[in-house]
Motif scaffolding. Structure first.
Motif, short mmCIF file in Angstrom:
data_model
loop_
_atom_site.label_atom_id
_atom_site.label_comp_id
_atom_site.label_asym_id
_atom_site.label_seq_id
_atom_site.Cartn_x
_atom_site.Cartn_y
_atom_site.Cartn_z
N GLY A 256 -11.48 -21.61 -22.26
CA GLY A 256 -11.50 -20.18 -21.97
C GLY A 256 -10.96 -19.36 -23.13
O GLY A 256 -11.46 -18.26 -23.43
N GLU B 259 -16.46 -24.64 -23.42
CA GLU B 259 -15.87 -23.33 -23.11
C GLU B 259 -15.61 -23.18 -21.61
O GLU B 259 -14.66 -22.51 -21.20
CB GLU B 259 -16.79 -22.20 -23.58
N CYS B 260 -16.45 -23.81 -20.80
CA CYS B 260 -16.29 -23.72 -19.34
C CYS B 260 -15.34 -24.77 -18.78
O CYS B 260 -15.06 -24.77 -17.57
CB CYS B 260 -17.65 -23.85 -18.66
N LYS C 267 -13.60 -18.99 -25.77
CA LYS C 267 -14.59 -17.98 -25.38
C LYS C 267 -14.04 -16.57 -25.56
O LYS C 267 -14.73 -15.68 -26.09
CB LYS C 267 -15.00 -18.21 -23.92
N ARG D 223 -9.97 -26.35 -19.25
CA ARG D 223 -10.45 -25.02 -18.86
C ARG D 223 -9.70 -23.92 -19.60
O ARG D 223 -10.30 -22.93 -20.04
CB ARG D 223 -10.33 -24.83 -17.34
#
Length: 283
Positions: free
Chosen positions: A31, A62-63, A34, A27
């Motif tokens: 993140g 990305e999540c 992103k 994560r």
């Protein structure tokens, strides 16, 4: 010694089989990709096209739902001008060799003085050829990336060194369905069956086949019974997305009774070798 049952659906484990720390790293790094992408004005579609990925695959990384790959980090680093900052995150994203719920089991397995395994549908991991390991991992869902596959192949093959420790006893009961299912194709499966015959020649390894016998404890799924150096018994049971290692006396006793019945229903080692050779001829 108290060993408590753990599962991917509870006890703090995550459904994917990865550890919580691994998912947190996913994560965080996803993140960061992103944030850098948005700061640089790079669209997700553009990143996906440049990296050769589907846009939904990039979104999952990305999540933090999937592990960001080295390729994604490299392409994002170049497009966003991160000057190595995104690529540096790869050090914390290296795949784990074992599923999180199996880590305790692997530790005890390495120290066991005797191991009794029953597998109705698969060749036991300690006896799998590299071809079988790769075929199973390539068919895993959701799909694993190349780096994950290589790490898990290495982990499974490393464990097989245990069989060379002649002062430890290993007993395997393999279901007829596993013997007849040509994982990886006929030729690869022939080599896998030959590997079983080779392994069974060692004085500390016993391999028995369980033919189709109808109703009985063999239909209730796989398990492994471990004996520790303190002569305590542990049981490991594994499902599609869960694994439990436990030492509670009543639960262990139930599995030991089932194991004893399965051994009585299984063919003798010599009969098993003849069945394996017969299946090889039929492929």
């Amino acid at each position: 010694m108290a060993v408590h049952g753990v599962s991917a659906g509870g006890g703090g484990q995550v459904a994917s089989g990865e550890s919580q720390q691994a998912q947190q790293n996913w994560r965080y790094c996803g993140g960061q990709v992103k944030l850098w992408r948005e700061e640089a004005g790079v669209g997700r579609q553009a990143l996906a096209e440049e990296a050769g990925y589907d846009i939904e695959y990039v979104k999952s990384m990305e999540c933090g739902r999937r592990r960001p790959t080295l390729r994604l980090l490299q392409i994002a680093d170049q497009l966003c001008g991160a000057r190595g900052k995104l690529v540096a995150g790869h050090e914390y994203l290296k795949p784990e060799k074992y599923l999180s719920y199996a880590e305790d089991y692997v530790r005890y397995e390495a120290e066991t003085i005797s191991l009794g395994s029953y597998q109705p549908l698969h060749i036991p991991g300690l006896l799998q050829t590299e071809e079988t390991v790769r075929a199973l991992l390539n068919a895993y869902l959701p799909p694993l990336d190349d780096e994950e596959i290589e790490e898990r192949v290495a982990g499974r093959l490393e464990r097989q060194a245990l069989l060379g420790m002649r002062t430890r006893a290993f007993s395997f009961v393999v279901g007829e369905a596993a013997l007849r299912n040509p994982v990886g194709g006929s030729e690869a499966h022939k080599r896998q069956l030959f590997r079983l015959l080779e392994a069974a020649e060692a004085r500390n390894v016993t391999i028995q086949a369980l033919p189709f016998v109808g109703a009985g404890p063999g239909v209730d799924g796989p398990f492994v019974v471990l004996e520790t150096v303190e002569h305590e018994l542990l049981v490991f049971e594994e499902g599609q997305a869960t694994g439990r290692l436990y030492s509670e006396a009543d639960k262990v006793s139930a599995i030991v009774q089932r194991h004893a019945m399965i051994l009585r229903q299984a063919l003798s080692p010599d009969e098993s070798a003849r069945l394996i050779a017969k299946v090889m001829e039929e492929l």
